[in-house]
Scaffold this motif. Sequence first.
Motif, PDB file in Angstrom:
ATOM      1  N   GLU A 372      44.722  42.374  32.381  1.00  0.00           N
ATOM      2  CA  GLU A 372      43.298  42.225  32.724  1.00  0.00           C
ATOM      3  C   GLU A 372      42.878  40.765  32.708  1.00  0.00           C
ATOM      4  N   ALA A 375      43.996  39.051  35.809  1.00  0.00           N
ATOM      5  CA  ALA A 375      43.389  39.487  37.075  1.00  0.00           C
ATOM      6  C   ALA A 375      42.177  38.638  37.379  1.00  0.00           C
ATOM      7  N   ALA A 376      42.077  38.225  38.648  1.00  0.00           N
ATOM      8  CA  ALA A 376      40.953  37.360  39.028  1.00  0.00           C
ATOM      9  C   ALA A 376      39.626  38.104  38.918  1.00  0.00           C
ATOM     10  N   LYS A 377      39.605  39.313  39.436  1.00  0.00           N
ATOM     11  CA  LYS A 377      38.364  40.090  39.453  1.00  0.00           C
ATOM     12  C   LYS A 377      38.688  41.552  39.204  1.00  0.00           C
ATOM     13  N   ALA A 378      37.674  42.279  38.778  1.00  0.00           N
ATOM     14  CA  ALA A 378      37.853  43.721  38.622  1.00  0.00           C
ATOM     15  C   ALA A 378      38.009  44.336  40.007  1.00  0.00           C
ATOM     16  N   PRO A 379      38.837  45.377  40.164  1.00  0.00           N
ATOM     17  CA  PRO A 379      39.000  45.991  41.483  1.00  0.00           C
ATOM     18  C   PRO A 379      37.703  46.622  41.959  1.00  0.00           C
ATOM     19  N   LYS A 380      37.530  46.560  43.261  1.00  0.00           N
ATOM     20  CA  LYS A 380      36.307  47.132  43.840  1.00  0.00           C
ATOM     21  C   LYS A 380      36.393  48.655  43.797  1.00  0.00           C
ATOM     22  N   GLU A 450      31.392  56.049  35.541  1.00  0.00           N
ATOM     23  CA  GLU A 450      30.427  55.045  35.062  1.00  0.00           C
ATOM     24  C   GLU A 450      29.604  54.504  36.225  1.00  0.00           C
ATOM     25  N   ALA A 451      30.303  54.203  37.325  1.00  0.00           N
ATOM     26  CA  ALA A 451      29.602  53.671  38.496  1.00  0.00           C
ATOM     27  C   ALA A 451      28.621  54.705  39.027  1.00  0.00           C
ATOM     28  N   ALA A 455      24.611  54.326  39.464  1.00  0.00           N
ATOM     29  CA  ALA A 455      24.021  54.417  40.806  1.00  0.00           C
ATOM     30  C   ALA A 455      22.727  55.213  40.825  1.00  0.00           C
TER      31      ALA A 455
END
Lengths: 850, 83
Positions: A372, A375-380, A450-451, A455
Amino acid sequence: MRTEAAVAIRPVGASAYLRHWSSIGQLALIVLVAHVYQLEGEPFTRVLWLAAAGFLVSIALPLRYRLPLFTCLSVAAVFLVFGLADGAWLIALGLTLIAICHLPIALRARIALLVLVGAGLAVLRINVVGSPWSAAIWPILGSMFMFRLVLYMRALKSDSGERTWWSSLAYFFMLPNVAFPLYPVVDYQTFRRTHFDADEAAIYDQGILWISRGLVHLVLYRLVYYNLLIDPADVARLSDLVQIVLATFLLYLKVSGQFHLIVGLLHLFGFRLPETHKLYYLAHGFTELWRRINIYWTDFMMKTVFYPVYFRVKRLGPAKAVALSTAAVFVTTWLLHSYQWFWLRGGFPMTWPDALFWGILGALVVRGALKELGAAKAPKRSARAWDPRMGLRAAATFFLFSLLWSLWSTESVGQWIWMLTSAGQVDVEGIVLLLATFGVVALLGGFDWEASKRAGSSRWRQPWVRSLGALTMLLVIALPAVRDFGPQSWDKALASLQETGLNVRDAAKHHRGYYEQLDVRGQINAAVAATDGDRSQWLDAAQAGIIRTREDAMERDLHPSLDLVWNGRAFTTNTFGMRDQQYSLQKPAGTYRIALLGPSHAMGNGVADGETFEHLVEQRLNSQQESNDPRRFEILNFAVDGFTLPQELAMLEDRVLQFAPDMVIVTHYHRGRTMTEAYLGKITWKQIPVSEELRAILARAGLDHVDRGSVPIPTEMGRALAGKLGLEPRMPQGEFEARVRRISDAVNDWALERIATVARENGAIPALLALNAVIDDAPADIPNIEAIRRAQYLVFDLFDVFPAQDRALLKVAPWDEHPNAMGHQVIADALYTQLLGALPPEKLSNLTHP
Amino acid sequence: MDNVRELVRRFILDNFLPGEDASNLTDSTELKESGILDSMSTLKLVTFLESQYQVEFEADDLDAGNLSTVASIAALVTAKQRG
């Protein structure tokens, strides 16, 4: 704490009831569900009623009175559960610890003093010196202070916010804690910060939802515990292995259920604490799982270990610092689990399964954390779409963690390896179970819940809709009409949801996993607390000095000519080593002689000489004969504490036959199989010579020659290899137990058939007394019933002789399930009735049925 | 402080919530409870803030209360800048 001015104005007095009618109504449903399912025992029932009553008062009070009310309720709960004396001790000890935290001396001095007092309490905990309070308060005292003191002192050091005695007392004596020794590590700052910091109706709704969710978890736990859990020694096929691996992890539902209940109850008093567990069965990796399962523990470790270590070593670079601080978290967690065990149960276990579990999990979490970090960014992610990669990751994590959890739940690494290797038979049921579970977890784990929550929420996601749905469902499935609706297996599964005792496996072995064993609420009720002091003085048969060890198939018997007092009761044996009066070897003319063989409850553990059922039946048979009638009855008690059927056979051949009995009664009971397994262990390890027939059965399980070296190596192949490498291998205990399990029923069948044959050859009627100790969880059927029928035993069926409602009164002590004098009278009455029908009529004069 | 707040918000959206509707992340969104900030993302955020604002964080600064929302993070950074 926030002041009233800082929060929105709320209706107080009667109008509050109108505003919160939905919460009040649902709380009533919660009380009803807890009652219907008898959830979490008597202490919880008392706390729940108190909390419900307290809630009704709390919502009508102005804000400034609510925290004092909660504190008073918390203190009242201590007295309600422990009674006045022990309750006062618990409060006094707690107040002392809190007072030390506030002494006007340097922080380090206060910490040193706390450590010193803690050490003193630890000495009392291990009973080196007796304490004036009941042992029952230790788990709760430990639970209240063992971790919270750390967080409290930390807050005192860094926090300059408003602090009151109310908040301190409320924090330590927190209302639900007295019913739950295993308690989430609530953070003091969060506890204070979140008190009524949002709309109170929303806080109550959330609390009700979490209580409902907790109830669902606890009911599901029962479904798993009573229907899916099997003994590792019973694993023979792939389906067994998949079942036990899944079931052991699913047992954790009990912890998550309790924690939801606890935090939900705290919400009812305004503490808007965060969630304790979050969809942990659907985590997408070990690092995520670690964050979602017991979140309060993770946060505690973050605060006290991870961040302090990280900031200390961050000059080494982010990767090294993360690896080191994560490793420190897992070493600390491992040690603190033993520390927790110490305060809740006594003892400080450090086992290989423990070390391996935390070591492997730690390594996996470090790996995940480094990934983690890199990793550059969290996956979309999309809130709505199902992501197959995430689904597969969730399923793989679930299975690997279940496997790891099963290692933690077994008694030894050897037993775990043996369990894995035993599942050699790949059956269709196993493959279907594996694929179905994988599919379900992958399907559910593929969504980002969670997303989806972030939302926005539809009407159906409103907390009150979900909690009402859950509570209604729980009440509906408890209805007898619903149970009658489906097939028998459905009825059995639903009935198990309302059971409260041990399952068959645990009842037989008295063994449970880590969290199961930490659930020590059995100790925490006033009745046990009142008598617990006597328990330390209680002696078993070996400690009482009545047992003599032998080096033959009998393995043990009673010392002859004893005359002593055991646990306050007279205990004598005759010159032949029977727990009975003296008899002549020669049977008197006209006498009908019965030989009774059996284990402790036939011998009469816990009752005085004249109180055994054997004595009572003999006395009653003879008292009804005319005084000048030469026809008498003798019942000779050859029972010995711990005896099994093979030992009863050995006693019959060694000693009983010379007394020329007319009837031989053997005793068989629910623990017959387990006890035989223990007996086979003793004769195998001690290399005691046994009959050729028994030796042949042992050979079938590979137990005729057992390696007895110093290095435990699973499987015969492994031991052969180890032998070639110059090691001295031995069979691990777990493997040994599993092998014994495979033949224990066959050994009992053989012993039963052999006893019947020997009895008949010597002119005696073989009879079998099916009689359990005073237990709640006896299996429905008499074990080995087919062999009993084949051998044509006369059966005295007293398998369920103790009425359920009277069992507590019929036991020797709350912790000892042997029948007491009243229990023996119950047995004697039932046996006498059945015996009359079996005795030859020519031996009876005035005997009539009662 | 508004600048700090916006930068923190942007960093979180870019790094921890790619693809998320920006309106879902407000100044008062609970970052930890909603699963946005965990231990690793906290460390990444701290490293970013340290380099961006030339401040130094300590372990005690990472208590949940200080990092619970975008607003509280901005307040912490501002306080650090003031010394």
